[in-house]
Motif scaffolding. Structure first.
Motif, PDB file in Angstrom:
ATOM      1  N   THR A   1      -7.685   2.435  -8.428  1.00  0.00           N
ATOM      2  CA  THR A   1      -8.977   1.748  -8.390  1.00  0.00           C
ATOM      3  C   THR A   1     -10.126   2.742  -8.527  1.00  0.00           C
ATOM      4  O   THR A   1     -11.034   2.573  -9.350  1.00  0.00           O
ATOM      5  CB  THR A   1      -9.114   0.956  -7.076  1.00  0.00           C
ATOM      6  OG1 THR A   1      -8.281  -0.204  -7.151  1.00  0.00           O
ATOM      7  CG2 THR A   1     -10.545   0.536  -6.822  1.00  0.00           C
TER       8      THR A   1
ATOM      9  N   GLN B   1     -12.122  -2.827  -7.383  1.00  0.00           N
ATOM     10  CA  GLN B   1     -12.461  -1.861  -8.427  1.00  0.00           C
ATOM     11  C   GLN B   1     -13.861  -2.129  -8.984  1.00  0.00           C
ATOM     12  O   GLN B   1     -14.632  -1.196  -9.234  1.00  0.00           O
ATOM     13  CB  GLN B   1     -11.438  -1.907  -9.570  1.00  0.00           C
ATOM     14  CG  GLN B   1     -11.703  -0.864 -10.642  1.00  0.00           C
ATOM     15  CD  GLN B   1     -10.741  -0.905 -11.811  1.00  0.00           C
ATOM     16  OE1 GLN B   1     -11.114  -0.644 -12.948  1.00  0.00           O
ATOM     17  NE2 GLN B   1      -9.480  -1.231 -11.556  1.00  0.00           N
TER      18      GLN B   1
ATOM     19  N   SER C   1      -9.187  -9.021  -3.893  1.00  0.00           N
ATOM     20  CA  SER C   1      -8.169  -8.491  -4.803  1.00  0.00           C
ATOM     21  C   SER C   1      -8.488  -7.042  -5.150  1.00  0.00           C
ATOM     22  O   SER C   1      -9.632  -6.593  -5.030  1.00  0.00           O
ATOM     23  CB  SER C   1      -8.106  -9.321  -6.080  1.00  0.00           C
ATOM     24  OG  SER C   1      -9.247  -9.060  -6.887  1.00  0.00           O
ATOM     25  N   GLU C   2      -7.466  -6.323  -5.598  1.00  0.00           N
ATOM     26  CA  GLU C   2      -7.683  -4.926  -5.997  1.00  0.00           C
ATOM     27  C   GLU C   2      -8.589  -4.857  -7.217  1.00  0.00           C
ATOM     28  O   GLU C   2      -9.380  -3.917  -7.362  1.00  0.00           O
ATOM     29  CB  GLU C   2      -6.343  -4.249  -6.284  1.00  0.00           C
ATOM     30  CG  GLU C   2      -6.366  -2.742  -6.181  1.00  0.00           C
ATOM     31  CD  GLU C   2      -6.529  -2.216  -4.766  1.00  0.00           C
ATOM     32  OE1 GLU C   2      -7.340  -1.270  -4.586  1.00  0.00           O
ATOM     33  OE2 GLU C   2      -5.868  -2.721  -3.846  1.00  0.00           O
TER      34      GLU C   2
ATOM     35  N   GLU D   1      -2.106   2.051  -5.922  1.00  0.00           N
ATOM     36  CA  GLU D   1      -3.029   1.049  -6.439  1.00  0.00           C
ATOM     37  C   GLU D   1      -4.467   1.345  -6.032  1.00  0.00           C
ATOM     38  O   GLU D   1      -5.392   1.200  -6.838  1.00  0.00           O
ATOM     39  CB  GLU D   1      -2.593  -0.341  -5.981  1.00  0.00           C
ATOM     40  CG  GLU D   1      -1.216  -0.726  -6.529  1.00  0.00           C
ATOM     41  CD  GLU D   1      -0.831  -2.160  -6.222  1.00  0.00           C
ATOM     42  OE1 GLU D   1      -1.549  -3.074  -6.644  1.00  0.00           O
ATOM     43  OE2 GLU D   1       0.201  -2.353  -5.547  1.00  0.00           O
ATOM     44  N   ARG D   2      -4.670   1.794  -4.804  1.00  0.00           N
ATOM     45  CA  ARG D   2      -6.026   2.127  -4.368  1.00  0.00           C
ATOM     46  C   ARG D   2      -6.541   3.380  -5.084  1.00  0.00           C
ATOM     47  O   ARG D   2      -7.711   3.457  -5.480  1.00  0.00           O
ATOM     48  CB  ARG D   2      -6.049   2.326  -2.836  1.00  0.00           C
ATOM     49  CG  ARG D   2      -7.449   2.500  -2.239  1.00  0.00           C
ATOM     50  CD  ARG D   2      -8.361   1.304  -2.493  1.00  0.00           C
ATOM     51  NE  ARG D   2      -7.676   0.042  -2.287  1.00  0.00           N
ATOM     52  CZ  ARG D   2      -7.455  -0.513  -1.071  1.00  0.00           C
ATOM     53  NH1 ARG D   2      -7.925   0.082   0.003  1.00  0.00           N
ATOM     54  NH2 ARG D   2      -6.819  -1.648  -0.972  1.00  0.00           N
TER      55      ARG D   2
ATOM     56  N   THR E   1      -9.275  -3.429   1.090  1.00  0.00           N
ATOM     57  CA  THR E   1      -8.519  -4.670   1.142  1.00  0.00           C
ATOM     58  C   THR E   1      -7.119  -4.353   1.647  1.00  0.00           C
ATOM     59  O   THR E   1      -6.620  -3.238   1.465  1.00  0.00           O
ATOM     60  CB  THR E   1      -8.473  -5.370  -0.231  1.00  0.00           C
ATOM     61  OG1 THR E   1      -7.965  -6.692  -0.065  1.00  0.00           O
ATOM     62  CG2 THR E   1      -7.613  -4.625  -1.239  1.00  0.00           C
TER      63      THR E   1
ATOM     64  N   SER F   1       0.817  -1.210   0.000  1.00  0.00           N
ATOM     65  CA  SER F   1       0.000   0.000   0.000  1.00  0.00           C
ATOM     66  C   SER F   1       0.852   1.262   0.000  1.00  0.00           C
ATOM     67  O   SER F   1       0.322   2.369   0.166  1.00  0.00           O
ATOM     68  CB  SER F   1      -0.967  -0.003   1.190  1.00  0.00           C
ATOM     69  OG  SER F   1      -0.288  -0.293   2.390  1.00  0.00           O
TER      70      SER F   1
ATOM     71  N   GLY G   1      -2.591  -7.346  -5.172  1.00  0.00           N
ATOM     72  CA  GLY G   1      -2.646  -6.028  -5.797  1.00  0.00           C
ATOM     73  C   GLY G   1      -2.418  -6.111  -7.295  1.00  0.00           C
ATOM     74  O   GLY G   1      -2.071  -7.160  -7.840  1.00  0.00           O
ATOM     75  N   TYR G   2      -2.602  -4.983  -7.970  1.00  0.00           N
ATOM     76  CA  TYR G   2      -2.344  -4.942  -9.416  1.00  0.00           C
ATOM     77  C   TYR G   2      -0.892  -5.300  -9.733  1.00  0.00           C
ATOM     78  O   TYR G   2      -0.591  -5.885 -10.772  1.00  0.00           O
ATOM     79  CB  TYR G   2      -2.618  -3.538  -9.962  1.00  0.00           C
ATOM     80  CG  TYR G   2      -4.031  -3.046  -9.813  1.00  0.00           C
ATOM     81  CD1 TYR G   2      -5.107  -3.765 -10.318  1.00  0.00           C
ATOM     82  CD2 TYR G   2      -4.296  -1.835  -9.171  1.00  0.00           C
ATOM     83  CE1 TYR G   2      -6.404  -3.310 -10.189  1.00  0.00           C
ATOM     84  CE2 TYR G   2      -5.592  -1.358  -9.038  1.00  0.00           C
ATOM     85  CZ  TYR G   2      -6.645  -2.094  -9.542  1.00  0.00           C
ATOM     86  OH  TYR G   2      -7.929  -1.633  -9.399  1.00  0.00           O
TER      87      TYR G   2
END
Length: 429
Positions: A241, A214, A209-210, A237-238, A365, A144, A170-171
Motif C-alpha cells: 500500500t 492506499q 479495504s486495503e 499487503e500493507r 485496517t 496481515s 485485503g488485496y
C-alpha cells in the motif's frame, strides 16, 4: 475422533487446537499468549517441560502463519515431533529470528529457534500432507502475515475446516469465498468449522479495504514531503500500500533498514512473481553516513519504514535537522490501542516513539475478518455438526452474527460430543 481446543476459546492469541484419531494426533498452531503493554508475556506453557507434555504423543504441528500468537512456542517442541509452516512464511520467520540473534544475551535462544525453523517442513497451497489417517490440506488466505493458510482436515470420515486468521478486505482476499466453494465444498460437506472471531468485540466497526487505505495514504503523501511509516514489517499487503502510494510521487525514494530490505526481497521473489503489486525493486537501505541518499531525501522527500526502536530514534535524529517540520509526518498504521494512553494494550515505547514526530496520522485496517465476512464464511461453509469459534475475547457472541438460524444452534463453546466426535474445550491454560 477428538477435537480439543487447548487454548483460544475466549482469548485472542495463544491458539492451540488438537485433532486426533486412534491412529494419529496433530496440533494446529502452538501460539504464545500476547504480551501486555510492557512487553511481558504471561504464559504457563512457555517452557520445554510444558510443551513436551502437551506434545506427548503428537505426530505433527501445523502452523497457519508466522505471528507469535500462533507460532511463538515452536522452539520448545521436541525434535521427534514434525513441524510444518508455509514455504515463504518459513523464510520470513527465519529472517526475523536471525535479526533477533543480534540482541545481546539472546544468542543461544536464537540459535535454537533458527535450528528449529530450518528443520520445519514446508506447506504449499492445495498439497495434502498425510499424518497417519489424518489428511491436512492448506489453502491460501489473506491476513496481515503473508503465506497464511486455512486447513482442511479429513479424518475418521469427518471433514473440518480450520480457518486460522483471515480477512475479506485485503488485496489477496478475492479468492477467499471461491476457494471455499470450488476447492473445498465441491469435494463434500464440512462437518466442523473452527474459525477466528477477533472482530466480534467490534461488531459495529466499519472496516476499510486495503484499496481504500492506499487511496488515503496517497492523499497524505501528496500533502507531506517527508513521510515516515510505522507498520508491520512483515505485512506484505500493507507494505505494498505505502510502496505503491510513494511510487506515484516520482523521484521520491522508498527507504528502510537492512532487515526490512531483506523482507522486501523475500516478498519480491515470492508474491512478486504473481503480481507487480508485490515487487519491491526500488528500496534503499538507509545509512546516516550516506550523504548522497540524505541529499536526495532532503531534496525530493521520501517514504521511510520505521520501527519503535533506539536505532530508528537515532535515524530520525540524524534526519531531523534536514527536514522542515511542517512537511514531515508519521503515518501510524497499527492497532490504535497500542498508542492509547488509557488502554490496557498501550505500549509505552510506541507512545514515546510517535511523540517525536511533528505530525502524526493514524491510517490502519485490521488483518482480521469483519463481522460481515465471518458471517459470509459461516453461511457458505454451512457446517453439518458445529462451529467452534476461537481467537476471540467472547466466543459466545458468535450467535450475534447474521448467520443462518440453524447455525446459531450449533455454535460450540463448551465440551460435548456430537456426531461421534468428542469435543473438549479448555476454558483457560
Amino acid at each position: 475422533m477428538k477435537i480439543i481446543v487447548h487454548r483460544g476459546i475466549d482469548q485472542i492469541g495463544g491458539c492451540i487446537t488438537e485433532i486426533s484419531t486412534v491412529k494419529a494426533r496433530i496440533l494446529i498452531d502452538l501460539g504464545q499468549n500476547l504480551p501486555n503493554g510492557e512487553g511481558v508475556v504471561d504464559d504457563d506453557l512457555a517452557s520445554h517441560e510444558a510443551i513436551e507434555s502437551i506434545t506427548q504423543g503428537v505426530d505433527a504441528v501445523f502452523y497457519t502463519h508466522y505471528h507469535g500468537d500462533h507460532l511463538g512456542l515452536f522452539h520448545y517442541v521436541p525434535d521427534n515431533v514434525r513441524q510444518y509452516i508455509g514455504k515463504v512464511a518459513k523464510r520470513v520467520a527465519l529472517c526475523k529470528h536471525r535479526q533477533l540473534s543480534y540482541i545481546k544475551g539472546r544468542e543461544q535462544q536464537s540459535k535454537e529457534e533458527i535450528a528449529k525453523l530450518e528443520g520445519m517442513g514446508e506447506l504449499s497451497p492445495g498439497q495434502t500432507i498425510t499424518v497417519g489417517d489424518i489428511k491436512i490440506t492448506p489453502f491460501f488466505v489473506s491476513h496481515s502475515a503473508y503465506d497464511a493458510y486455512m486447513f482442511l482436515i479429513e479424518a475418521d470420515g469427518k471433514r473440518m475446516l480450520h480457518t486460522g486468521d483471515f480477512r475479506g478486505h485485503g488485496y489477496l482476499s478475492k479468492g477467499l469465498l471461491p476457494t471455499i466453494e470450488k476447492l473445498i465444498l465441491s469435494q463434500g460437506k464440512v462437518d466442523f468449522l473452527i474459525t477466528e472471531g477477533t472482530m466480534l468485540s467490534r461488531l459495529g466497526e466499519k472496516v476499510m479495504s486495503e484499496n481504500e487505505l492506499q487511496r488515503k495514504a496517497g492523499e497524505i503523501m501528496t500533502r507531506y514531503k517527508n513521510v515516515f511509516v510505522m507498520c508491520s514489517s512483515t505485512d506484505v499487503e500493507r507494505i505494498a500500500t505505502f510502496y505503491a502510494s510513494n511510487k506515484r510521487l516520482k523521484y521520491r525514494p522508498l527507504v528502510c533498514d537492512h532487515f526490512q530490505k531483506n523482507i522486501l526481497e523475500i516478498f519480491t521473489k515470492s508474491a512478486g512473481e504473481h503480481t507487480p503489486l508485490f515487487r519491491f525493486d526500488e528500496a534503499y537501505d538507509f545509512n546516516p553516513t550516506n550523504t548522497k541518499l540524505l541529499d536526495w531525501m532532503e531534496d525530493k522527500g521520501f517514504c521511510m519504514f520505521v520501527r519503535a526502536t533506539d536505532k530508528f530514534k537515532d535515524y530520525y535524529q540524524a534526519l531531523a535537522s534536514r527536514l522542515d517540520p511542517n512537511e514531515t509526518i508519521l503515518i501510524y498504521s497499527m492497532w490504535k490501542e497500542y498508542i492509547n494512553d488509557n488502554s490496557k494494550h498501550a505500549v509505552q515505547r510506541y507512545i514515546d516513539f510517535v511523540s517525536m514526530f511533528p505530525y502524526m496520522e493514524t491510517l490502519h485496517t485490521s488483518g482480521h475478518a469483519s463481522a460481515d465476512c465471518l458471517a459470509k464464511v459461516c453461511n457458505l461453509v454451512n457446517p453439518v455438526l458445529g462451529i467452534i469459534p476461537i481467537h476471540s475475547e467472547n466466543s459466545a457472541s458468535y450467535k450475534n452474527l447474521p448467520i443462518n438460524e440453524h447455525l446459531q444452534q450449533i455454535i460450540i463453546t463448551s465440551s460435548n460430543s456430537t456426531g461421534h466426535v468428542e469435543i473438549r474445550i479448555n476454558q483457560s491454560l
